[in-house]
Design a protein around this motif. Structure first.
Motif, PDB file in Angstrom:
ATOM      1  N   LYS A 203       0.839  -1.212   0.000  1.00  0.00           N
ATOM      2  CA  LYS A 203       0.000   0.000   0.000  1.00  0.00           C
ATOM      3  C   LYS A 203       0.866   1.251   0.000  1.00  0.00           C
ATOM      4  CE  LYS A 203      -3.692  -2.259   2.634  1.00  0.00           C
ATOM      5  NZ  LYS A 203      -4.372  -2.330   3.969  1.00  0.00           N
ATOM      6  N   PHE A 204       1.943   1.229   0.801  1.00  0.00           N
ATOM      7  CA  PHE A 204       2.850   2.379   0.853  1.00  0.00           C
ATOM      8  C   PHE A 204       3.447   2.668  -0.522  1.00  0.00           C
ATOM      9  CE2 PHE A 204       3.985   1.046   5.482  1.00  0.00           C
ATOM     10  CZ  PHE A 204       2.749   1.494   5.908  1.00  0.00           C
ATOM     11  N   LYS A 205       3.859   1.616  -1.217  1.00  0.00           N
ATOM     12  CA  LYS A 205       4.464   1.788  -2.536  1.00  0.00           C
ATOM     13  C   LYS A 205       3.434   2.267  -3.551  1.00  0.00           C
ATOM     14  CE  LYS A 205       8.053   1.272  -3.306  1.00  0.00           C
ATOM     15  NZ  LYS A 205       9.199   2.208  -3.147  1.00  0.00           N
ATOM     16  N   ALA A 206       2.197   1.810  -3.420  1.00  0.00           N
ATOM     17  CA  ALA A 206       1.138   2.275  -4.320  1.00  0.00           C
ATOM     18  C   ALA A 206       0.890   3.759  -4.112  1.00  0.00           C
ATOM     19  CB  ALA A 206      -0.144   1.483  -4.074  1.00  0.00           C
ATOM     20  N   LEU A 207       0.861   4.220  -2.866  1.00  0.00           N
ATOM     21  CA  LEU A 207       0.685   5.641  -2.569  1.00  0.00           C
ATOM     22  C   LEU A 207       1.868   6.455  -3.080  1.00  0.00           C
ATOM     23  CD1 LEU A 207      -0.742   5.407   1.063  1.00  0.00           C
ATOM     24  CD2 LEU A 207      -1.977   6.119  -1.000  1.00  0.00           C
ATOM     25  N   GLU A 208       3.056   5.896  -2.949  1.00  0.00           N
ATOM     26  CA  GLU A 208       4.248   6.571  -3.450  1.00  0.00           C
ATOM     27  C   GLU A 208       4.161   6.768  -4.960  1.00  0.00           C
ATOM     28  OE1 GLU A 208       8.974   5.991  -2.694  1.00  0.00           O
ATOM     29  OE2 GLU A 208       7.934   4.275  -3.566  1.00  0.00           O
ATOM     30  N   LEU A 209       3.681   5.744  -5.664  1.00  0.00           N
ATOM     31  CA  LEU A 209       3.537   5.833  -7.112  1.00  0.00           C
ATOM     32  C   LEU A 209       2.517   6.901  -7.489  1.00  0.00           C
ATOM     33  CD1 LEU A 209       4.244   4.707  -9.881  1.00  0.00           C
ATOM     34  CD2 LEU A 209       2.449   2.995  -9.577  1.00  0.00           C
ATOM     35  N   VAL A 210       1.408   6.995  -6.745  1.00  0.00           N
ATOM     36  CA  VAL A 210       0.401   8.031  -6.992  1.00  0.00           C
ATOM     37  C   VAL A 210       1.014   9.416  -6.813  1.00  0.00           C
ATOM     38  CG1 VAL A 210      -1.730   9.074  -6.139  1.00  0.00           C
ATOM     39  CG2 VAL A 210      -1.574   6.587  -6.407  1.00  0.00           C
ATOM     40  N   ASP A 211       1.805   9.599  -5.762  1.00  0.00           N
ATOM     41  CA  ASP A 211       2.446  10.891  -5.511  1.00  0.00           C
ATOM     42  C   ASP A 211       3.407  11.258  -6.636  1.00  0.00           C
ATOM     43  OD1 ASP A 211       1.118  11.368  -3.163  1.00  0.00           O
ATOM     44  OD2 ASP A 211       2.711  10.604  -1.856  1.00  0.00           O
ATOM     45  N   LYS A 212       4.152  10.276  -7.131  1.00  0.00           N
ATOM     46  CA  LYS A 212       5.100  10.541  -8.218  1.00  0.00           C
ATOM     47  C   LYS A 212       4.359  10.964  -9.483  1.00  0.00           C
ATOM     48  CE  LYS A 212       8.914   7.530  -6.779  1.00  0.00           C
ATOM     49  NZ  LYS A 212       9.726   6.325  -7.109  1.00  0.00           N
ATOM     50  N   ARG A 213       3.239  10.306  -9.751  1.00  0.00           N
ATOM     51  CA  ARG A 213       2.456  10.658 -10.937  1.00  0.00           C
ATOM     52  C   ARG A 213       1.888  12.065 -10.822  1.00  0.00           C
ATOM     53  NH1 ARG A 213      -0.834   4.912 -11.627  1.00  0.00           N
ATOM     54  NH2 ARG A 213       0.814   3.776 -12.729  1.00  0.00           N
ATOM     55  N   ARG A 214       1.401  12.418  -9.643  1.00  0.00           N
ATOM     56  CA  ARG A 214       0.863  13.763  -9.418  1.00  0.00           C
ATOM     57  C   ARG A 214       1.952  14.809  -9.581  1.00  0.00           C
ATOM     58  NH1 ARG A 214      -2.838  12.646  -3.989  1.00  0.00           N
ATOM     59  NH2 ARG A 214      -4.626  11.684  -5.083  1.00  0.00           N
ATOM     60  N   ALA A 215       3.142  14.511  -9.041  1.00  0.00           N
ATOM     61  CA  ALA A 215       4.259  15.454  -9.148  1.00  0.00           C
ATOM     62  C   ALA A 215       4.658  15.637 -10.610  1.00  0.00           C
ATOM     63  CB  ALA A 215       5.443  14.957  -8.328  1.00  0.00           C
ATOM     64  N   LYS A 216       4.630  14.548 -11.378  1.00  0.00           N
ATOM     65  CA  LYS A 216       4.984  14.611 -12.797  1.00  0.00           C
ATOM     66  C   LYS A 216       3.957  15.430 -13.571  1.00  0.00           C
ATOM     67  CE  LYS A 216       6.147  11.626 -16.700  1.00  0.00           C
ATOM     68  NZ  LYS A 216       6.303  10.203 -17.165  1.00  0.00           N
ATOM     69  N   GLU A 217       2.677  15.207 -13.267  1.00  0.00           N
ATOM     70  CA  GLU A 217       1.609  15.963 -13.929  1.00  0.00           C
ATOM     71  C   GLU A 217       1.698  17.446 -13.588  1.00  0.00           C
ATOM     72  OE1 GLU A 217      -1.901  14.024 -12.607  1.00  0.00           O
ATOM     73  OE2 GLU A 217      -1.637  12.256 -13.904  1.00  0.00           O
ATOM     74  N   LEU A 218       2.044  17.742 -12.337  1.00  0.00           N
ATOM     75  CA  LEU A 218       2.174  19.140 -11.919  1.00  0.00           C
ATOM     76  C   LEU A 218       3.315  19.817 -12.664  1.00  0.00           C
ATOM     77  CD1 LEU A 218       1.369  21.475 -10.076  1.00  0.00           C
ATOM     78  CD2 LEU A 218       2.892  20.519  -8.323  1.00  0.00           C
ATOM     79  N   ARG A 219       4.449  19.117 -12.824  1.00  0.00           N
ATOM     80  CA  ARG A 219       5.580  19.697 -13.555  1.00  0.00           C
ATOM     81  C   ARG A 219       5.202  19.965 -15.006  1.00  0.00           C
ATOM     82  NH1 ARG A 219       8.521  15.781 -10.681  1.00  0.00           N
ATOM     83  NH2 ARG A 219       8.584  14.429 -12.519  1.00  0.00           N
ATOM     84  N   LYS A 220       4.472  19.032 -15.607  1.00  0.00           N
ATOM     85  CA  LYS A 220       4.054  19.227 -16.999  1.00  0.00           C
ATOM     86  C   LYS A 220       3.132  20.430 -17.120  1.00  0.00           C
ATOM     87  CE  LYS A 220       4.394  14.469 -18.742  1.00  0.00           C
ATOM     88  NZ  LYS A 220       3.630  13.324 -19.304  1.00  0.00           N
ATOM     89  N   ALA A 221       2.214  20.575 -16.181  1.00  0.00           N
ATOM     90  CA  ALA A 221       1.269  21.710 -16.194  1.00  0.00           C
ATOM     91  C   ALA A 221       2.015  23.025 -16.060  1.00  0.00           C
ATOM     92  CB  ALA A 221       0.251  21.542 -15.068  1.00  0.00           C
ATOM     93  N   GLN A 222       3.040  23.053 -15.211  1.00  0.00           N
ATOM     94  CA  GLN A 222       3.825  24.275 -15.002  1.00  0.00           C
ATOM     95  C   GLN A 222       4.622  24.617 -16.249  1.00  0.00           C
ATOM     96  OE1 GLN A 222       6.002  23.084 -11.523  1.00  0.00           O
ATOM     97  NE2 GLN A 222       4.519  24.008 -10.109  1.00  0.00           N
ATOM     98  N   GLU A 223       5.123  23.569 -16.956  1.00  0.00           N
ATOM     99  CA  GLU A 223       5.880  23.801 -18.177  1.00  0.00           C
ATOM    100  C   GLU A 223       4.990  24.371 -19.263  1.00  0.00           C
ATOM    101  OE1 GLU A 223       7.501  20.027 -19.074  1.00  0.00           O
ATOM    102  OE2 GLU A 223       9.034  20.082 -17.503  1.00  0.00           O
ATOM    103  N   VAL A 224       3.735  23.898 -19.327  1.00  0.00           N
ATOM    104  CA  VAL A 224       2.789  24.412 -20.320  1.00  0.00           C
ATOM    105  C   VAL A 224       2.505  25.889 -20.069  1.00  0.00           C
ATOM    106  CG1 VAL A 224       0.383  24.281 -21.112  1.00  0.00           C
ATOM    107  CG2 VAL A 224       1.725  22.177 -20.788  1.00  0.00           C
ATOM    108  N   GLU A 225       2.351  26.263 -18.802  1.00  0.00           N
ATOM    109  CA  GLU A 225       2.076  27.643 -18.442  1.00  0.00           C
ATOM    110  C   GLU A 225       3.219  28.552 -18.842  1.00  0.00           C
ATOM    111  OE1 GLU A 225       1.207  27.717 -14.304  1.00  0.00           O
ATOM    112  OE2 GLU A 225      -0.717  26.676 -14.511  1.00  0.00           O
ATOM    113  N   LEU A 226       4.441  28.030 -18.766  1.00  0.00           N
ATOM    114  CA  LEU A 226       5.612  28.819 -19.138  1.00  0.00           C
ATOM    115  C   LEU A 226       5.694  28.992 -20.651  1.00  0.00           C
ATOM    116  CD1 LEU A 226       8.271  27.347 -16.689  1.00  0.00           C
ATOM    117  CD2 LEU A 226       7.126  29.544 -16.533  1.00  0.00           C
TER     118      LEU A 226
END
Length: 243
Positions: A220-243
């Motif tokens: 479960k911990f690793k599954a949550l970690e994977l979700v966090d990594k995906r969210r962080a990746k999506e956030l970086r992509k969104a920030q790059e689009v804004e730039l």
């Protein structure tokens, strides 16, 4: 896939007799080098984690092997039987993996009780020389659930202290609680050998259940970690689009 053998061990206080005058209120009373102390025996579960861990409790019980003082000529004979059982598991695993993987000794608190007791008795009774016993012990690996489960608990500071058996049981098996291992002394003096056998078997099977539940927590911990990594990746992509 090649087979691996994990060994869940139950020994320690639950399988030792200590003279009354040497019984302490706290801490570990048994000493394998004290000739007045006696190893009563123990139960080993020899299990393949790829095949056996999901078996029902009755089937797991059939995979256990027990050695008891009342069934042995003397302590040396019983310790020799324990050594031979461990050697058999070692041979099986090394043959399956060309020596590349070691069998695992697994239990709760075994790094400070069961494991040193077994190997010190092997040396004391001359089953192996000191050098041979060291080499033999080094061919195994140890997973102590009292330490492994630390990741499943909250900690107020940086002091990480191994969890006791009943603390682990309280988290994972709420309706299960074992009395102090010192109650075995009374059972032994009453010659209630079946009571000792039942208690130790229950501990082995409960340890197996806790192992499984701790592993599920880690998944479960690793599954949550994977979700966090995906969210962080999506956030970086969104920030790059804004730039």
């Amino acid at each position: 896939m090649r087979s691996t053998v994990g060994i869940l061990v139950s020994l320690g206080r639950g399988g030792c007799q200590v003279p009354e005058e040497k019984r302490s209120k706290h801490g570990f009373s048994y000493n394998p080098w004290d000739p007045t102390c006696k190893l009563l025996g123990g139960t080993f579960l020899f299990a393949n984690p790829e095949k056996d861990f999901d078996l029902p409790e009755s089937a797991l019980a059939n995979k256990t092997k027990s050695m008891w003082s009342w069934d042995s000529v003397d302590e040396k004979s019983m310790v020799t039987d324990i050594y031979l059982a461990l050697q058999s598991a070692l041979d099986l695993v090394h043959k399956a993996h060309d020596g590349g993987i070691s069998p695992i000794l697994c239990g709760i608190g075994i790094t400070s009780s069961d494991v040193p007791i077994i190997f010190e008795l092997i040396k004391r009774h001359g089953v192996l020389s000191n050098a041979e016993a060291f080499a033999f012990q080094n061919k195994f690996r140890v997973v102590d659930l009292s330490q492994l489960t630390l990741a499943s608990f909250n900690h107020a500071n940086y002091f990480l202290y191994p969890k006791s058996k009943n603390v682990i049981l309280g988290k994972y098996l709420a309706n299960k609680k074992f009395e102090s291992g010192k109650t075995v002394w009374d059972l032994y003096e009453e010659e209630n050998y079946n009571g000792i056998k039942d208690r130790v078997m229950d501990e082995v099977l409960s340890t197996h259940q806790c192992y499984m539940l701790i592993k599920q927590d880690f998944d479960k911990f690793k599954a949550l970690e994977l979700v966090d990594k995906r969210r962080a990746k999506e956030l970086r992509k969104a920030q790059e689009v804004e730039l």
